[in-house]
Write an enzyme that holds these catalytic residues in place. Sequence first.
Site, PDB file in Angstrom:
ATOM      1  N   TYR A  16       0.807  -1.065   0.032  1.00 15.94           N
ATOM      2  CA  TYR A  16       0.029   0.003   0.055  1.00 15.94           C
ATOM      3  C   TYR A  16       0.857   1.151   0.000  1.00 15.94           C
ATOM      4  O   TYR A  16       0.576   2.170  -0.746  1.00 15.94           O
ATOM      5  CB  TYR A  16      -0.880  -0.068   1.219  1.00 15.94           C
ATOM      6  CG  TYR A  16      -1.617   1.215   1.416  1.00 15.94           C
ATOM      7  CD1 TYR A  16      -2.717   1.584   0.473  1.00 15.94           C
ATOM      8  CD2 TYR A  16      -1.387   2.027   2.665  1.00 15.94           C
ATOM      9  CE1 TYR A  16      -3.377   2.819   0.626  1.00 15.94           C
ATOM     10  CE2 TYR A  16      -2.125   3.249   2.448  1.00 15.94           C
ATOM     11  CZ  TYR A  16      -2.932   3.516   1.883  1.00 15.94           C
ATOM     12  OH  TYR A  16      -3.906   4.570   2.192  1.00 15.94           O
ATOM     13  N   GLU A  38     -11.361   5.796   5.718  1.00 13.75           N
ATOM     14  CA  GLU A  38     -10.738   6.676   7.012  1.00 13.75           C
ATOM     15  C   GLU A  38     -11.463   6.506   8.097  1.00 13.75           C
ATOM     16  O   GLU A  38     -11.202   6.366   9.042  1.00 13.75           O
ATOM     17  CB  GLU A  38      -9.959   7.976   6.470  1.00 13.75           C
ATOM     18  CG  GLU A  38      -8.892   7.728   5.658  1.00 13.75           C
ATOM     19  CD  GLU A  38      -7.431   7.206   6.126  1.00 13.75           C
ATOM     20  OE1 GLU A  38      -7.661   7.050   7.400  1.00 13.75           O
ATOM     21  OE2 GLU A  38      -6.515   7.002   5.503  1.00 13.75           O
ATOM     22  N   TRP A  46      -4.929   0.977  10.221  1.00 16.55           N
ATOM     23  CA  TRP A  46      -5.257   0.745   8.666  1.00 16.55           C
ATOM     24  C   TRP A  46      -5.327  -0.232   8.254  1.00 16.55           C
ATOM     25  O   TRP A  46      -5.629  -0.762   7.187  1.00 16.55           O
ATOM     26  CB  TRP A  46      -4.182   2.081   8.012  1.00 16.55           C
ATOM     27  CG  TRP A  46      -4.426   2.118   6.601  1.00 16.55           C
ATOM     28  CD1 TRP A  46      -3.700   1.949   5.550  1.00 16.55           C
ATOM     29  CD2 TRP A  46      -5.625   2.850   5.983  1.00 16.55           C
ATOM     30  NE1 TRP A  46      -4.407   2.044   4.518  1.00 16.55           N
ATOM     31  CE2 TRP A  46      -5.687   2.632   4.758  1.00 16.55           C
ATOM     32  CE3 TRP A  46      -6.973   3.178   6.314  1.00 16.55           C
ATOM     33  CZ2 TRP A  46      -6.732   2.856   3.756  1.00 16.55           C
ATOM     34  CZ3 TRP A  46      -8.042   3.490   5.758  1.00 16.55           C
ATOM     35  CH2 TRP A  46      -7.859   3.488   4.338  1.00 16.55           C
TER      36      TRP A  46
END
Length: 183
Positions: A16, A38, A46
């Site tokens: 990522y 988010e 995350w």
Amino acid sequence: MKRCQWAESDPLLREYHDKEWGIPIRDSRMLWEMLMLEAFQAGLSWLTILRKRDTFRKAFHNFDPEVISRYKEAKIESLMQDAGIIRSRAKIEATIGGARAYLKMAEEGEDFSKFSWSPVGGKPIVNKGPVPAQTTLSEEYSAALKKRGFKFVGPVIVYAWMQATGIVNDHSPDCFRRNAVAK
């Protein structure tokens, strides 16, 4: 290769980081999707969201605001049973409300990409100091989003979104992606 320290602990985070994080996104729908993800990340890591992102996309019709804006109670209940996503009623309802807010902005002639990029003059901010959790600018974005009906868009969530979407370049000075993303 040196990369940002937060991305070193897991292969999915590295991928990522190396291929997505901090690259400026100009597509309105993708900016909105990232803001919604988010919001789901609030209180979690995350990495948790990345592991579930494909399932999120399936469950939320590829984050199509037109479809999501029409979700009713039965769909919310179905999502609450989906172990592949974060089963938070408040976050699911915030995503539905976020779809409606996104569409209302479009109806009123306010492009989400222009909204997202105008406070920085269309160019990413290159952070030169320590990475903050929030900034005055993320507080301003947060207030503007809340005014438009978005939820789960506090200044910390918004700053993480700004980083992820390239509105701010927070790659560490020795990270191999910093200069590439800046170009």
